[in-house]
Scaffold this motif. Structure first.
Motif, PDB file in Angstrom:
ATOM      1  N   ALA A 297       0.817  -1.216   0.000  1.00  8.91           N
ATOM      2  CA  ALA A 297       0.000   0.000   0.000  1.00  8.91           C
ATOM      3  C   ALA A 297       0.848   1.261   0.000  1.00  8.91           C
TER       4      ALA A 297
ATOM      5  N   TRP B 148      -2.789   2.552  -3.086  1.00  8.19           N
ATOM      6  CA  TRP B 148      -4.063   2.105  -2.533  1.00  8.19           C
ATOM      7  C   TRP B 148      -4.326   0.677  -2.972  1.00  8.19           C
ATOM      8  N   ILE B 149      -5.126  -0.019  -2.177  1.00  8.15           N
ATOM      9  CA  ILE B 149      -5.534  -1.392  -2.490  1.00  8.15           C
ATOM     10  C   ILE B 149      -7.042  -1.367  -2.655  1.00  8.15           C
ATOM     11  N   LYS B 150      -7.485  -1.480  -3.876  1.00  7.19           N
ATOM     12  CA  LYS B 150      -8.901  -1.358  -4.204  1.00  7.19           C
ATOM     13  C   LYS B 150      -9.716  -2.463  -3.546  1.00  7.19           C
ATOM     14  N   ILE B 151     -10.869  -2.080  -2.972  1.00  3.31           N
ATOM     15  CA  ILE B 151     -11.790  -3.042  -2.375  1.00  3.31           C
ATOM     16  C   ILE B 151     -12.942  -3.259  -3.345  1.00  3.31           C
TER      17      ILE B 151
ATOM     18  N   CYS C  11     -10.759  -8.147  -5.295  1.00  3.65           N
ATOM     19  CA  CYS C  11      -9.614  -7.368  -5.763  1.00  3.65           C
ATOM     20  C   CYS C  11      -8.565  -7.147  -4.680  1.00  3.65           C
ATOM     21  N   GLU C  12      -9.006  -6.814  -3.454  1.00  2.00           N
ATOM     22  CA  GLU C  12      -8.029  -6.530  -2.408  1.00  2.00           C
ATOM     23  C   GLU C  12      -7.141  -7.734  -2.108  1.00  2.00           C
ATOM     24  N   GLN C  13      -7.673  -8.934  -2.344  1.00  8.94           N
ATOM     25  CA  GLN C  13      -6.873 -10.133  -2.116  1.00  8.94           C
ATOM     26  C   GLN C  13      -5.958 -10.450  -3.303  1.00  8.94           C
TER      27      GLN C  13
ATOM     28  N   LEU D 129      -3.758  -9.000   5.882  1.00  7.69           N
ATOM     29  CA  LEU D 129      -4.479  -7.765   5.606  1.00  7.69           C
ATOM     30  C   LEU D 129      -5.375  -7.398   6.784  1.00  7.69           C
TER      31      LEU D 129
ATOM     32  N   GLU E 244      -9.395   1.839   5.834  1.00  6.66           N
ATOM     33  CA  GLU E 244     -10.348   1.775   4.730  1.00  6.66           C
ATOM     34  C   GLU E 244     -11.010   3.126   4.565  1.00  6.66           C
TER      35      GLU E 244
ATOM     36  N   ALA F 149     -11.166   1.871  -0.711  1.00  7.25           N
ATOM     37  CA  ALA F 149      -9.831   1.269  -0.821  1.00  7.25           C
ATOM     38  C   ALA F 149      -9.147   1.273   0.541  1.00  7.25           C
ATOM     39  N   PHE F 150      -8.109   0.436   0.665  1.00  3.88           N
ATOM     40  CA  PHE F 150      -7.240   0.485   1.835  1.00  3.88           C
ATOM     41  C   PHE F 150      -6.063   1.405   1.505  1.00  3.88           C
TER      42      PHE F 150
END
Length: 361
Positions: free
Chosen positions: A33, A38-41, A50-52, A68, A80, A84-85
């Motif tokens: 991150a 960003w890590i899209k949720i 997606c986040e995985q 996570l 969050e 996104a994260f």
């Protein structure tokens, strides 16, 4: 200053490395991150959410979804926000930026019409939080229109989302796919006060670090961050991260990566086409007869080029990973086919699912 000059090959290598998709693997979700931005949720789980997949694609077999959850819920190193994260280090600038969006006239008008509702939501969280949205009564005086169909008629989730953009509430954790909310002051760390200009500059610098190379404005607006660069055969003057440019000779090499359609690497479609020669189209919302590669096919990145699409489905009911097709843009060499095959096998192991038919790969 005089623009740097890059070949398209070098521009691609910089972009791939900036997104942590080269041979050097990151260690954990926080490192991902911090670099990727960003890590899209997204709940679409044709293979996995997606986040995985974003994290597995970068970290590899060492990634466990529990990592996570720990970073978000226990260590509070990721937060969050806005779908996104994000790393906590990005929060001061991000909240200032998002608060400016929450000041849109229609949002302000809706909040003003629902002053009592807003106060009741905050009071409920203060007294009883953390809470699911379903535990908070909908006492809205004025409902927002639901023409898009993306929202239910319940106004509580809308109020919570808007208040999160204003920095008043925050997501503590998830129960399944449902968000658990609390007051932001009990979730977010103490943060410095930034002006809007300072926030925008910090965000532009983060965007460029995550992209490696990007245009001044457009889908990934980096403004005047970094340094100017001209890419051979590509129109316009771009911006490059000077640290990425300096590390170009230390490139550790490439590998195969399957990218979730909502992966950050795929967000900037014009850059994909200009630098990678890849005109990516998500076929999720196309009628079935118009799909070429499948409902939710994952682009295949090999080293610094997009070479095909993986059409696969993780069937949890049957307990198998179905690989419907590996679409090759150009016929693979035998070594390339084996690289893709090994990545499919790694994907199946990570999912804990056997392949339905190994000969299909």
């Amino acid at each position: 200053m005089t623009p740097h000059r890059l070949s398209r090959d070098d521009a691609r290598r910089i972009a791939v490395r900036a997104q942590l998709l080269d041979a050097e693997r990151p260690a954990d979700p926080v490192e991902v991150a911090e670099q990727v931005g960003w890590i899209k949720i997204d709940p679409t789980a044709v293979i996995a959410p997606c986040e995985q997949t974003m994290l597995w694609t970068r970290i590899g077999e060492a990634y466990d979804p529990a990592h996570l959850r720990k970073a978000v819920e226990r260590d509070r190193q990721l937060v969050e926000l806005d779908g996104a994260f994000h790393p906590v280090s990005a929060l001061p600038a991000l909240l200032v930026h998002l608060r400016s969006h929450a000041e849109h006239p229609r949002a302000k008008e809706w909040l003003a019409a629902n002053t009592r509702f807003r106060k009741e939501v905050l009071a409920r969280l203060r007294a009883e939080g953390p809470l699911l949205a379903s535990a908070i009564p909908d006492t809205a005086k004025v409902a927002r229109s639901n023409d898009s169909g993306w929202w239910s008629d319940n106004q509580v989730p809308r109020m919570l989302e808007l208040l999160s953009l204003r920095g008043e509430v925050a997501v503590v954790r998830r129960e399944g796919r449902s968000k658990v909310w609390d007051l932001a002051e009990r979730v977010h760390p103490a943060m410095p006060d930034l002006t809007l200009e300072e926030a925008r500059r910090a965000i532009a610098e983060r965007r460029l670090r995550a992209a490696g190379v990007a245009k001044h404005s457009g889908w990934t607006p980096v403004q005047d961050a970094g340094e100017p660069v001209q890419i051979e055969g590509v129109k316009g003057t771009w911006r490059v991260d000077p640290e990425a440019l300096a590390a170009l000779d230390d490139d550790p090499g490439g590998r195969v990566a399957f990218l979730n359609p909502y992966d950050a690497m795929l967000f900037d479609r014009p850059r994909l086409e200009a630098v990678f020669g890849f005109a990516y189209v998500l076929e999720q919302f196309k009628p079935k007869p118009e799909r070429r590669y499948g409902l939710f096919a994952h682009p295949i990145l090999m080293r610094d080029r997009f070479v095909g699409m993986l059409e696969a489905t993780a069937d949890r009911k049957e307990g198998v990973l179905h690989v419907q097709a590996v679409h090759e843009f150009l016929p693979f060499e035998e070594e390339e086919r084996e690289m893709v095959r090994q990545e499919v096998l790694d994907l199946a192991r990570w999912l804990g699912l056997p392949l339905s038919d190994i000969s299909d790969v």
